[in-house]
Design an enzyme around this catalytic site. Sequence first.
Site, PDB file in Angstrom:
ATOM      1  N   ARG A 139       1.518 -10.703   7.806  1.00 13.51           N
ATOM      2  CA  ARG A 139       1.442  -9.518   6.934  1.00 13.51           C
ATOM      3  C   ARG A 139       2.432  -8.441   7.383  1.00 13.51           C
ATOM      4  NH1 ARG A 139      -4.090  -9.764   8.961  1.00 13.51           N
ATOM      5  NH2 ARG A 139      -3.619  -7.788   9.993  1.00 13.51           N
ATOM      6  N   CYS A 165      14.212  24.432   2.306  1.00  9.68           N
ATOM      7  CA  CYS A 165      13.312  25.091   1.357  1.00  9.68           C
ATOM      8  C   CYS A 165      12.507  24.032   0.600  1.00  9.68           C
ATOM      9  CB  CYS A 165      14.104  25.933   0.356  1.00  9.68           C
ATOM     10  SG  CYS A 165      15.315  27.033   1.113  1.00  9.68           S
ATOM     11  N   MET A 166      11.660  24.496  -0.330  1.00 13.40           N
ATOM     12  CA  MET A 166      10.847  23.547  -1.089  1.00 13.40           C
ATOM     13  C   MET A 166      11.727  22.599  -1.921  1.00 13.40           C
ATOM     14  SD  MET A 166       7.774  24.268  -3.809  1.00 13.40           S
ATOM     15  CE  MET A 166       6.756  25.177  -2.665  1.00 13.40           C
ATOM     16  N   ASP A 167      12.759  23.143  -2.523  1.00 10.15           N
ATOM     17  CA  ASP A 167      13.535  22.360  -3.491  1.00 10.15           C
ATOM     18  C   ASP A 167      15.011  22.213  -3.136  1.00 10.15           C
ATOM     19  OD1 ASP A 167      11.158  22.594  -5.120  1.00 10.15           O
ATOM     20  OD2 ASP A 167      11.826  24.651  -5.491  1.00 10.15           O
ATOM     21  N   ARG A 175     -10.846  -0.202  14.145  1.00 13.34           N
ATOM     22  CA  ARG A 175     -10.811   0.463  12.838  1.00 13.34           C
ATOM     23  C   ARG A 175     -11.872  -0.150  11.930  1.00 13.34           C
ATOM     24  NH1 ARG A 175      -4.926   0.980  10.082  1.00 13.34           N
ATOM     25  NH2 ARG A 175      -5.271  -1.205   9.606  1.00 13.34           N
ATOM     26  N   LYS A 194       0.847  -1.204   0.000  1.00 11.82           N
ATOM     27  CA  LYS A 194       0.000   0.000   0.000  1.00 11.82           C
ATOM     28  C   LYS A 194       0.876   1.246   0.000  1.00 11.82           C
ATOM     29  CE  LYS A 194      -0.322  -0.475   5.019  1.00 11.82           C
ATOM     30  NZ  LYS A 194      -1.008  -1.209   6.102  1.00 11.82           N
ATOM     31  N   HIS A 240      -6.504  -7.404  13.081  1.00 14.79           N
ATOM     32  CA  HIS A 240      -5.328  -6.528  13.050  1.00 14.79           C
ATOM     33  C   HIS A 240      -4.999  -6.134  14.491  1.00 14.79           C
ATOM     34  CE1 HIS A 240      -2.321  -4.107  11.173  1.00 14.79           C
ATOM     35  NE2 HIS A 240      -2.873  -2.938  11.447  1.00 14.79           N
ATOM     36  N   TYR A 256      15.629  31.078   4.213  1.00 22.06           N
ATOM     37  CA  TYR A 256      14.482  31.898   4.602  1.00 22.06           C
ATOM     38  C   TYR A 256      14.526  32.242   6.086  1.00 22.06           C
ATOM     39  CZ  TYR A 256      12.408  30.722   0.100  1.00 22.06           C
ATOM     40  OH  TYR A 256      12.164  30.578  -1.239  1.00 22.06           O
TER      41      TYR A 256
HETATM   42  C1  LIG Z   1      -0.352  -1.826   6.993  1.00 17.46           C
HETATM   43  C2  LIG Z   1      -0.923  -3.084   7.519  1.00 17.46           C
HETATM   44  C3  LIG Z   1      -0.083  -4.147   7.870  1.00 17.46           C
HETATM   45  C4  LIG Z   1       1.427  -4.025   7.914  1.00 17.46           C
HETATM   46  O1  LIG Z   1       1.810  -3.304   9.052  1.00 17.46           O
HETATM   47  P1  LIG Z   1       3.357  -3.141   9.455  1.00 17.46           P
HETATM   48  O2  LIG Z   1       3.317  -2.433  10.738  1.00 17.46           O
HETATM   49  O3  LIG Z   1       3.984  -2.334   8.365  1.00 17.46           O
HETATM   50  O4  LIG Z   1       3.922  -4.495   9.536  1.00 17.46           O
HETATM   51  C5  LIG Z   1      -0.670  -5.345   8.219  1.00 17.46           C
HETATM   52  N1  LIG Z   1      -2.020  -5.476   8.252  1.00 17.46           N
HETATM   53  C6  LIG Z   1      -2.855  -4.451   7.955  1.00 17.46           C
HETATM   54  C7  LIG Z   1      -4.315  -4.659   8.038  1.00 17.46           C
HETATM   55  C8  LIG Z   1      -2.336  -3.221   7.598  1.00 17.46           C
HETATM   56  O5  LIG Z   1      -3.158  -2.208   7.332  1.00 17.46           O
END
Ligand SMILES: *Cc1c(COP(=O)(O)O)cnc(C)c1O
Length: 371
Positions: free
Chosen positions: A221, A312-314, A133, A35, A162, A265
């Site tokens: 995950r 700065c920005m750049d 969540r 993601k 999660h 700046y």
């Molecule tokens: C982003 C995410 C993960 C991974 O989390 P990390 O802390 O980067 O290991 C696993 N499960 C879900 C649902 C997530 O949104």
Amino acid sequence: MRATQARIHLDRLKKNIETVRNRIGPKPLLCMPVKADGYGHGAIPIAQEALRLGVAVLAVATVQEGVQLRKAGIEAPILLLSIPLPAELDELAAYRLSPFIADAECAEALAAAAGRAGVRLPVHLKIDTGMGRVGCRPETAAALAAYIASFPSLHYAGTATHLAKADSLTAEALGYTQKQLARFNEALDAIGKAGFDPGIVHAANSGAVLLHEDGYFDMVRPGILLYGYPPSAALASVAPVEPVMDLVTSVVFIKKVTPGEALSYGGTWIAPADRLIATLPVGYGDGLPRGLSGKLQVLIRETLYPVVGRICMDQCMVDLGQDTAVRRWDPVIIFGGIRGALSAGDLAALVHTIPYEITCTINKRVPRVYC
Ligand SMILES: *Cc1c(COP(=O)(O)O)cnc(C)c1O
């Protein structure tokens, strides 16, 4: 190509995948979250390499992210972690993304979309055990499982939760995670007793991969760990992984300043003595946090030099001291996995955030170079 680049070291990704694989053993499947454009590393090249290295499943946050992977020819299962709008479901089904389902309304809408697309869509039941969540309540999981299984156009392929505090070693957090896992196990029991196969069971993020072996189930995950950072500073010593991204640039200008001269700046930095100042073509317009002004140190010729004045920005400026071996066009490491340089974790600590935010925030103006 411009001087400022994010160099993505796929050999380090390989080592990190091996490190995680050694830790979890041969059985659990590996799901790699890609993601937010692979935590800023580039979702497509990271996904392609990860799949070559034994990762079985990818995870994204938006339908658009999933579609991008499919259009790149990726056929592996892609989990969709966030809830899409009803208007996105036809696309989701057409591209065979596997969404989390947390309620009956979404199950119905997904079943209808899968029916329209003429597919049997793999979906995962998401249980909220304490993250707060997305997810159904654990006590309702068996009923929702039955409902999902009742649609011919849905394939009840997995069950997930999660963890909110898996990256912390405090007694409170360890207890909280155990409670989350206990609720998850109860819900899994209820699903089994109701006669349904929960499919691929998964819960562990990076923190749980490091601290909670009883949270591995059928698949893990871990995200940040595979990109080379511990999920929290407390776990730095338990996570022998290497940062995959190096943010690099070059010295493009060197000048002398005399005592009393001000830089950048607001003139917040005033030369205390004769100084050589380098200008770097990187700034907050690239996603380098402006809050690092006066705090960041960059590596040039194996020496750390302070960034002085406002970013700065750049562009930004570096104090090379009174005499220096640094030459115009020299390469500069802003952060990464190179010995002696700061890491995204160090930058994060300086601006009170987490390495996730540092790598995600390096934006599209910075070319990703794969090496
Ligand atoms: C982003 C995410 C993960 C991974 O989390 P990390 O802390 O980067 O290991 C696993 N499960 C879900 C649902 C997530 O949104």
